[in-house]
Design an enzyme around this catalytic site. Structure first.
Site, PDB file in Angstrom:
ATOM      1  N   SER A   1       0.691  -1.095  -0.147  1.00 24.24           N
ATOM      2  CA  SER A   1      -0.069   0.070   0.055  1.00 24.24           C
ATOM      3  C   SER A   1       0.874   1.316  -0.115  1.00 24.24           C
ATOM      4  O   SER A   1       2.176   1.226   0.364  1.00 24.24           O
ATOM      5  CB  SER A   1      -0.908  -0.023   1.315  1.00 24.24           C
TER       6      SER A   1
ATOM      7  N   TYR B   1      -3.807  -0.713   9.882  1.00 24.62           N
ATOM      8  CA  TYR B   1      -3.635  -0.806   8.461  1.00 24.62           C
ATOM      9  C   TYR B   1      -2.144  -0.599   8.265  1.00 24.62           C
ATOM     10  O   TYR B   1      -1.579  -1.138   7.545  1.00 24.62           O
ATOM     11  CB  TYR B   1      -4.679  -0.195   7.557  1.00 24.62           C
TER      12      TYR B   1
END
Ligand code: NAP
Length: 249
Positions: free
Chosen positions: A141, A154
């Site tokens: 990410s 996350y």
């Protein structure tokens, strides 16, 4: 060099979103596909049916790393072999760090990092027992590189994905196993639905992307085929951004 004919790819979380985009690209390049997840991937199976490859689904809840040990065995029994693993399944929980709960921490870390590691381990054990190489592609990410806001677990998980990708490459490269990651920028999927729906955040994000648009799942296909194919045989431990230029800003 980019031909995947005769190879089999396992893709997690491929009933929708980026996993579906990746599975379609690998199928188009000639790979047979095992779709791994908890939701029946009917739409992906239908889309893959236009390519001359085999496609099966394997049911698994990837929130529980102990449940993943049989996935590789099942894929090999259904498709005869396993050569490529794409660890794509992932979740996100949003909340201020000051209020963040242990449940939201563990849920994200389990799917995004713990299962990614233990499924990679099961896959590498299979490759090593078969005395053949293979490819592992982890989905990272922008928060592998940046801190993010209100998504602490996350960020931790995706930063961990970058580290684990390098660690596994260091251990397994000599056995012909390539371990690399792709870091998607901002893509139109369920994962980013809350951001797309927020006019202020949507505009802020779009203004920062040099390409001037959100990514579409098909935008990841080229990077996935590259990292799954012989074209990347001497590439190890990298996290390749596919972000419309986001990180260049
Ligand atoms: P998505 O549409 O929400 O897809 C997530 C996938 O993961 C779904 O197939 C989902 O299955 C699966 N999954 C989640 N928890 C699972 C579990 N416990 N067991 C089995 N499968 C599970 O989101 P996406 O954007 O395509 O995300 C795919 C990956 O890309 C994730 O790792 C995400 O972090 C990463 N990513 C996305 C973006 C973006 O902009 N969209 C950016 C950077 C990274 P269900 O449908 O059954 O829930």
């Amino acid at each position: 060099m980019f031909d995947l004919s005769g190879k089999t790819a396992l893709v997690t979380g491929a009933n929708t979103g980026l996993g579906q985009g990746i599975a379609l690209a690998l199928a188009q390049a000639g790979a047979d596909i095992a779709l791994i997840g908890r939701t029946e991937p009917e739409e992906t199976i239908e889309k893959i049916s236009k390519f001359a490859v085999k496609c099966v689904s394997i049911k698994a809840d990837l929130g529980n790393a102990e449940a993943v040990t049989d996935i590789v065995v099942e894929a090999v029994s259904k498709l005869g072999r396993a050569d490529i693993l794409v660890n794509n399944a992932g979740i996100i929980k949003r909340g201020a760090a000051i209020d963040f709960t242990p449940e939201d921490w563990d849920a994200v870390m389990n799917v995004n990092l713990r299962t990614l590691f233990f499924l990679s381990q099961a896959f590498a054990r299979h490759l090593i027992s078969e005395e053949k190489g293979g490819k592992i592609i982890n989905i990272a990410s922008m928060l592998t590189f940046q801190g993010g806001i209100r998504v602490p677990s996350y960020t931790a998980s995706k930063s961990g994905v970058g580290g684990v990708t390098k660690a596994l490459a260091n251990e397994w490269a000599s056995q012909g196993i390539n371990v690399n990651a792709i870091a998607p920028g901002y893509f139109e999927t369920n994962n980013t639905a809350a951001l797309q729906a927020d006019p202020k955040r949507n505009a802020e994000i779009l203004n920062r992307i040099p390409s001037g648009r959100w990514g579409h799942p098909s935008d990841l296909g080229g990077a996935a085929v590259f990292l799954a194919s012989a074209a990347s045989d001497y590439i190890q431990g990298i996290t390749l951004p596919v972000d419309g230029g986001w990180l260049s800003r």
